[in-house]
Design an enzyme around this catalytic site. Structure first.
Site, short mmCIF file in Angstrom:
data_model
loop_
_atom_site.label_atom_id
_atom_site.label_comp_id
_atom_site.label_asym_id
_atom_site.label_seq_id
_atom_site.Cartn_x
_atom_site.Cartn_y
_atom_site.Cartn_z
N GLY A 14 87.57 1.67 28.83
CA GLY A 14 88.05 0.28 28.89
C GLY A 14 89.12 0.05 27.83
N ARG A 18 90.45 -7.31 23.87
CA ARG A 18 90.00 -8.49 23.11
C ARG A 18 89.69 -8.18 21.64
NH1 ARG A 18 85.37 -11.63 25.33
NH2 ARG A 18 84.89 -10.02 26.86
N GLU A 157 77.42 -7.10 42.30
CA GLU A 157 78.35 -7.59 41.29
C GLU A 157 78.52 -9.09 41.47
OE1 GLU A 157 79.88 -5.83 38.53
OE2 GLU A 157 78.01 -4.98 39.24
N LYS A 336 81.41 5.98 -11.54
CA LYS A 336 81.97 6.80 -10.47
C LYS A 336 81.85 8.27 -10.85
CE LYS A 336 85.59 8.82 -10.30
NZ LYS A 336 86.95 9.42 -10.38
N ASN A 371 89.68 8.36 -18.00
CA ASN A 371 89.57 9.61 -17.25
C ASN A 371 90.86 10.01 -16.55
OD1 ASN A 371 89.32 7.38 -15.54
ND2 ASN A 371 88.29 8.59 -13.97
N ARG A 425 89.12 4.37 -35.84
CA ARG A 425 89.75 3.05 -35.75
C ARG A 425 90.36 2.77 -37.12
NH1 ARG A 425 83.71 0.93 -35.97
NH2 ARG A 425 83.57 0.58 -38.21
C1 UD1 Z 1 79.57 -3.66 34.51
C2 UD1 Z 1 78.64 -3.59 35.73
C3 UD1 Z 1 77.80 -4.87 35.81
C4 UD1 Z 1 77.05 -5.08 34.54
C5 UD1 Z 1 78.01 -5.08 33.33
C6 UD1 Z 1 77.25 -5.11 32.04
C7 UD1 Z 1 79.83 -2.25 37.37
C8 UD1 Z 1 80.61 -2.27 38.61
N1 UD1 Z 1 79.43 -3.42 36.92
O1 UD1 Z 1 80.49 -4.69 34.76
O2 UD1 Z 1 76.91 -4.80 36.90
O3 UD1 Z 1 76.32 -6.29 34.57
O4 UD1 Z 1 78.81 -3.88 33.32
O5 UD1 Z 1 78.14 -5.31 30.99
O6 UD1 Z 1 79.54 -1.19 36.84
N2 UD1 Z 1 84.74 1.64 31.98
C9 UD1 Z 1 85.39 2.84 32.09
N3 UD1 Z 1 86.27 3.04 33.11
C10 UD1 Z 1 86.54 2.08 34.02
C11 UD1 Z 1 85.89 0.84 33.90
C12 UD1 Z 1 84.98 0.65 32.89
O7 UD1 Z 1 85.17 3.73 31.26
O8 UD1 Z 1 87.36 2.34 34.91
C13 UD1 Z 1 83.78 1.43 30.89
C14 UD1 Z 1 84.20 0.36 29.91
O9 UD1 Z 1 84.88 0.93 28.81
C15 UD1 Z 1 82.87 -0.24 29.47
C16 UD1 Z 1 81.97 -0.03 30.68
O10 UD1 Z 1 82.56 0.98 31.44
O11 UD1 Z 1 82.30 0.48 28.39
C17 UD1 Z 1 81.78 -1.30 31.49
O12 UD1 Z 1 83.00 -1.73 31.98
P1 UD1 Z 1 83.33 -3.25 32.28
O13 UD1 Z 1 84.67 -3.34 32.88
O14 UD1 Z 1 83.06 -4.08 31.10
O15 UD1 Z 1 82.22 -3.55 33.40
P2 UD1 Z 1 81.89 -4.95 34.04
O16 UD1 Z 1 82.88 -5.24 35.09
O17 UD1 Z 1 81.69 -5.94 32.99
#
Ligand code: UD1
Ligand code: CA
Length: 450
Positions: A14, A18, A157, A336, A371, A425
């Site tokens: 991801g 943010r 979802e 230290k 030191n 001194r």
């Molecule tokens: C996902 C779940 C959702 C769950 C939520 C919990 C799916 C489709 N949905 O949603 O059901 O309630 O997490 O927080 O799985 N990531 C990747 N590659 C990608 C997309 C995501 O590595 O292509 C990783 C992100 O870095 C993160 C995690 O997967 O660590 C979750 O990704 P995020 O996009 O936050 O998932 P949600 O859509 O929130």
């Protein structure tokens, strides 16, 4: 339980937008340790055979941080959580055990929960075990559809859910355990025919059910599966983590006068009957032996403190400060890279760096080991039972012998032999009646001017 066939997959592709950070999101620390390492360290007692981390941007940072502890797979572009697991195929296509999918930004999951998921898969024969939770506010989490016999039928979802499905309280944490036997067969059947046009990992549940395989749910606490997407969520997670560390130490026999004001590091080690006053901070690498008292506003990092010692208030112990038993380090003292032997006292306003302070030595208020010359660091050796008078500067490299006394206000630049007195001194002079004459003269001058 035998976990000999476990693989860990950590999703971390991801963007982490943010966080507004140049540091990869999963490398932001909790209790002084990157989130990613929390996950790996929590899983490590389960002895995973393989650790795979899926990253997008920032691969080099993650690689530098984990070294050889994990295989890193790049997911580019990022087409969803299902796609993120698909890209591990090279590393896991031949793996038949349990595959535990973790999220790099969900760092607080416990070893117990991981074990429960593995055990549930073994006992229920389910191909997929999902970690669910019931949050106070279900927000946009995926919803878990569990049937009357307890089988997980589907994960819906939020974007794709009907009103009725959105009313389900049980949510998807995202963490999942999959049977390696079936994993890629299930993943190969994913499509992106959904509201987000992504390959959802969650769809493996319905696919498994269609193939006549079972799916199960294990439930966790909301706090355990909290995600970190922003600095304020990072602070929230830190708070949860610190609360659990404080509880742990109190359970182990440490008195925390005001627990909420004491900050621990993930590797802090504390003995029994230690008392920690309010507002104390532990950085990495601190070990405290039994019966130690740490007074308020002390900051410790990379230091070890021997049994029965007393630290602070307002003390700073820096890396490689090694304190023996019954040592006293008082207010506004910085130490230290120094060995302070049993019974030594450094009670007020001192800097002791690159030094040894011998057994039972007494370092007077305001003593400084000089030191550093701007280029190199030098060592000061203070012998057993030595007494350093207040406001002395010990210019390193220098040796003070056992039992020697240094007169207050000395600038010591040469070795002092054992049991000698060194005074370095200006010699004191006294001029009888000088002050009286001075006052008379000055008063006269003032009168003549006025
Ligand atoms: C996902 C779940 C959702 C769950 C939520 C919990 C799916 C489709 N949905 O949603 O059901 O309630 O997490 O927080 O799985 N990531 C990747 N590659 C990608 C997309 C995501 O590595 O292509 C990783 C992100 O870095 C993160 C995690 O997967 O660590 C979750 O990704 P995020 O996009 O936050 O998932 P949600 O859509 O929130
Ligand atoms: Ca999310």
């Amino acid at each position: 339980m035998n976990n000999s066939d476990l693989a860990i997959v950590i999703l971390a592709a991801g963007k982490g937008t943010r966080m507004k950070s140049s540091l990869h999101k999963v490398l932001h620390p909790l209790g002084g340790r990157p989130m990613l390492h929390h996950l790996m360290d929590t899983a490590s007692p389960l002895k995973p055979e393989r650790n795979v981390i899926v990253v997008g941007a920032g691969k080099e940072q993650v690689e530098a941080s984990v070294g050889h502890m994990a295989d890193i797979v790049v997911q580019e572009p990022q087409l969803g959580t299902g796609h993120a697991v698909q890209v591990t195929k090279d590393k896991l296509h031949d793996f038949k055990g349990d595959v535990l999918i973790l999220y790099g930004d969900v760092p607080l999951i416990t070893q117990d929960t991981m074990q429960k998921m593995i055990d549930t898969r073994a006992s229920s024969g389910a191909a997929v075990v999902v970690l669910g939770f019931t949050p106070a506010d279900a927000k946009a989490y995926g919803r878990l559809k569990v049937n009357d016999s307890g089988n997980l039928d589907a994960i819906i979802e939020f974007k794709d859910a009907s009103e009725e499905e959105r009313a389900i309280a049980l949510c998807n944490s995202g963490i999942m355990s999959l049977s390696g036997e079936h994993m890629f067969e299930l993943l190969d059947a994913l499509d992106d025919n959904n509201a987000a046009k992504e390959f959802y990992l969650t769809d493996v549940v319905e696919i498994a059910n269609k193939k006549g395989l079972n799916c199960a749910v294990v439930e966790a606490d909301e706090q355990e599966v909290m995600g970190v997407n922003s600095r304020s969520e990072l602070a929230e997670a830190e708070d949860v983590y610190q609360t659990s560390r404080r509880q742990y130490f109190m359970d182990e026999g440490v008195t925390l006068t005001d627990p909420s004001s004491v900050y621990f590091c993930h590797d802090t080690k504390i003995g029994c009957d230690v008392t920690i006053a309010p507002n104390v901070f532990f950085g990495p690498g601190v070990t405290i032996a039994d019966n130690v008292t740490i007074h308020s506003f002390s900051h410790l990092e990379g230091a070890s403190v021997g049994e029965g010692s007393s630290i602070g208030p307002f003390a700073r112990l820096r890396p490689a400060a090694e304190l023996g038993k019954g040592v006293k380090v008082g207010n506004f003292v910085e130490i230290k890279k120094a060995e302070v032997e049993d019974g030594a006292k450094i009670s007020h306003l001192s800097y002791v760096g690159d030094a040894r302070v011998g057994k039972n030595a007494n370092i007077g208020a305001g003593t400084i080991t000089c030191n550093y010359d701007g280029y190199f660091k030098y060592h000061t050796d203070i012998g057993e039972g030595a007494f350093i008078g207040s406001n002395s500067a010990l210019v390193a490299p220098v040796t003070i012998g056992d039992g020697a006394i240094v007169g207050a206000g000395s600038v010591v630049t040469m070795a002092v032999e054992a049991d000698a007195l060194a005074i370095a001194r200006g010699k004191q002079r006294s001029l009888g009646g000088w002050a009286t004459k001075f006052r008379t003269d000055q008063q006269k001058k003032k009168k003549n001017k006025g």
